[in-house]
Motif scaffolding. Structure first.
Motif: not given
Lengths: 109, 136
Positions: B111-113, B116
């Motif tokens: 997971y990346w926000e 990003s």
């Protein structure tokens, strides 16, 4: 006891500022093209960062040879002063080192 | 009429992502549209995948980038059928494929926000442009 606690706090804060210095350097030099710091570090594996920074960052400069803006930054005295801190930050948070927020079948980290 | 169409173009581009669920269908569509494929691999038990769908793929900017540049394909790690080259150990994983089904850049692990993740997508678009110009 007080002295030990003080020593511990000093060591921790020095360590913290050391990694923060690398992150600040990233934000100043790399953020505009490569995005947020931890994402930037996760673009490469730790051994790749090590080889890019070897011999005064020769590999890193070669990789950016088509971008004049990047080359100017990589040749700046600011980069030279902070290259070690930046390298440490990138290695410590590299693709194979940082925390991956995902699930591997056994658990979700 | 033209004006209405032009004005509604950004809205159309940022509409929700129309995920495909079949690998072969995605390949066909990618070859017709000459676009790379974004493969999002998830799993039913994966909380990070749900978070990604809830917090990242709902963002207008992410939708705009995906709809404008990729053929989006969503696969279930355990249930979907796909080539073994796409097997992953960890979910969510985002893989980028050429219209021929070859990986052209590194996959995005976990997971990346949105900020990003968007930057990873921009990197993939840049890499694909370089890759396809070399091939031609």
């Amino acid at each position: 006891m007080k002295k030990i606690a003080l020593l511990f706090i000093t060591i921790v804060s020095i360590g913290y500022s050391y990694s923060a210095k690398g992150m600040v350097t990233y934000k100043k030099l790399c953020y505009s093209c490569h995005g947020p710091a931890f994402k930037g570090a996760a673009m490469m594996e730790s051994h790749e960062w090590r080889s890019l920074f070897a011999n005064k960052a020769t590999g890193l400069k070669a990789l950016h040879e088509n971008s004049q803006k990047a080359i100017e930054r990589l040749n700046s005295s600011y980069f030279n002063r902070r290259a070690q801190a930046l390298e440490n930050f990138l290695i410590n948070n590299a693709r194979d080192k940082g925390i991956v927020r995902g699930c591997d079948g056994l658990n979700c980290g | 009429m033209k004006k209405i169409l032009l004005l509604s173009l950004p809205l159309l581009l940022s509409a929700r992502i129309e995920w495909l669920n079949s690998y072969t269908e995605a390949i066909k569509k990618a070859q017709t549209a000459n676009r790379p494929i974004l493969v999002f691999i998830e799993s039913e038990y994966c909380s990070w995948c749900k978070k990604m769908k809830r917090e990242v793929f709902t963002k207008t900017e992410i939708q705009r980038i995906i709809n404008g540049n990729f053929i989006p394909l969503k696969l279930d790690k355990d249930r979907s059928s796909y080539p073994k080259e796409l097997s992953v150990k960890l979910v969510p994983t985002t893989i980028f494929l050429t219209p021929e089904g070859k990986k052209f850049t590194r996959s995005v692990l976990g997971y990346w926000e949105p900020k990003s993740y968007g930057s990873f997508l921009s990197d993939a678009i840049r890499r694909y442009k370089k890759f396809s110009s070399k091939v031609q």
